[in-house]
Design a protein around this motif. Structure first.
Motif, short mmCIF file in Angstrom:
data_model
loop_
_atom_site.label_atom_id
_atom_site.label_comp_id
_atom_site.label_asym_id
_atom_site.label_seq_id
_atom_site.Cartn_x
_atom_site.Cartn_y
_atom_site.Cartn_z
N THR A 58 44.53 36.52 41.81
CA THR A 58 43.20 35.93 41.94
C THR A 58 43.15 34.53 41.34
O THR A 58 42.57 33.62 41.94
CB THR A 58 42.14 36.83 41.28
OG1 THR A 58 42.20 38.12 41.91
CG2 THR A 58 40.75 36.25 41.43
N ALA A 59 43.78 34.35 40.21
CA ALA A 59 43.79 33.03 39.56
C ALA A 59 44.48 31.99 40.45
O ALA A 59 44.05 30.83 40.51
CB ALA A 59 44.47 33.10 38.20
N GLU A 60 45.54 32.41 41.14
CA GLU A 60 46.25 31.49 42.04
C GLU A 60 45.37 31.13 43.23
O GLU A 60 45.33 29.97 43.65
CB GLU A 60 47.55 32.12 42.54
CG GLU A 60 48.60 32.29 41.47
CD GLU A 60 49.77 33.11 41.96
OE1 GLU A 60 50.89 32.72 41.60
OE2 GLU A 60 49.57 34.10 42.67
N GLU A 61 44.68 32.13 43.77
CA GLU A 61 43.78 31.87 44.90
C GLU A 61 42.65 30.94 44.47
O GLU A 61 42.28 30.02 45.21
CB GLU A 61 43.23 33.17 45.47
CG GLU A 61 44.27 33.97 46.21
CD GLU A 61 43.81 35.35 46.60
OE1 GLU A 61 42.75 35.81 46.12
OE2 GLU A 61 44.52 35.99 47.40
N ASP A 62 42.10 31.16 43.28
CA ASP A 62 41.04 30.30 42.77
C ASP A 62 41.54 28.86 42.62
O ASP A 62 40.85 27.91 42.98
CB ASP A 62 40.52 30.81 41.43
CG ASP A 62 39.73 32.10 41.55
OD1 ASP A 62 39.34 32.47 42.68
OD2 ASP A 62 39.52 32.75 40.50
N ARG A 63 42.76 28.73 42.09
CA ARG A 63 43.36 27.39 41.93
C ARG A 63 43.53 26.73 43.29
O ARG A 63 43.23 25.55 43.47
CB ARG A 63 44.70 27.51 41.22
CG ARG A 63 45.42 26.18 41.06
CD ARG A 63 46.74 26.32 40.30
NE ARG A 63 47.66 27.30 40.84
CZ ARG A 63 48.57 27.04 41.78
NH1 ARG A 63 48.67 25.83 42.29
NH2 ARG A 63 49.39 27.98 42.21
N MET A 64 43.97 27.52 44.27
CA MET A 64 44.18 26.97 45.60
C MET A 64 42.86 26.53 46.22
O MET A 64 42.78 25.48 46.84
CB MET A 64 44.86 28.02 46.49
CG MET A 64 45.28 27.49 47.82
SD MET A 64 46.52 26.21 47.60
CE MET A 64 46.08 25.14 48.94
N LEU A 65 41.82 27.33 46.05
CA LEU A 65 40.52 26.96 46.60
C LEU A 65 40.01 25.65 46.01
O LEU A 65 39.38 24.86 46.70
CB LEU A 65 39.49 28.06 46.34
CG LEU A 65 39.57 29.26 47.25
CD1 LEU A 65 38.64 30.37 46.75
CD2 LEU A 65 39.19 28.87 48.68
N LYS A 66 40.31 25.43 44.74
CA LYS A 66 39.86 24.21 44.08
C LYS A 66 40.71 23.00 44.45
O LYS A 66 40.23 21.88 44.47
CB LYS A 66 39.87 24.38 42.56
CG LYS A 66 38.82 25.34 42.07
CD LYS A 66 38.92 25.55 40.58
CE LYS A 66 37.92 26.60 40.13
NZ LYS A 66 38.10 26.99 38.75
#
Length: 84
Positions: A58-66
């Motif tokens: 989830t943290a990686e996906e959040d980083r990618m979204l940002k």
């Protein structure tokens, strides 16, 4: 994990679907300029993970979204998480 060219092709195919068939965009074209919003990019990431058989935390996906600004950014992210 698939090779870089394969990942790029998958990214382009999914973005083209979201753009209703528009193809031929540059890897460095802004996703926002292509008309994709945050929800589109989030949906795109989930579909790409499924298609390529990779899973991001989830943290990686959040980083990618940002940080995802271009199709190339998405390809690089998918190649990165595919190494785990």
């Amino acid at each position: 994990m698939k090779k870089k060219d394969d990942v790029r092709a998958v990214v382009h195919r999914f973005i083209s679907r979201l753009l209703e068939g528009q193809d031929g965009f540059d890897d460095n074209a802004s996703l926002a300029q292509l008309g994709l919003d945050k929800e589109d990019i989030e949906e795109l990431i989930f579909h790409l993970e499924d298609e390529l058989g990779v899973t991001a935390f989830t943290a990686e996906e959040d980083r990618m979204l940002k940080s995802a600004r271009t199709a190339n950014d998405l390809s690089q992210f998918l190649l990165e998480i595919g190494r785990y």
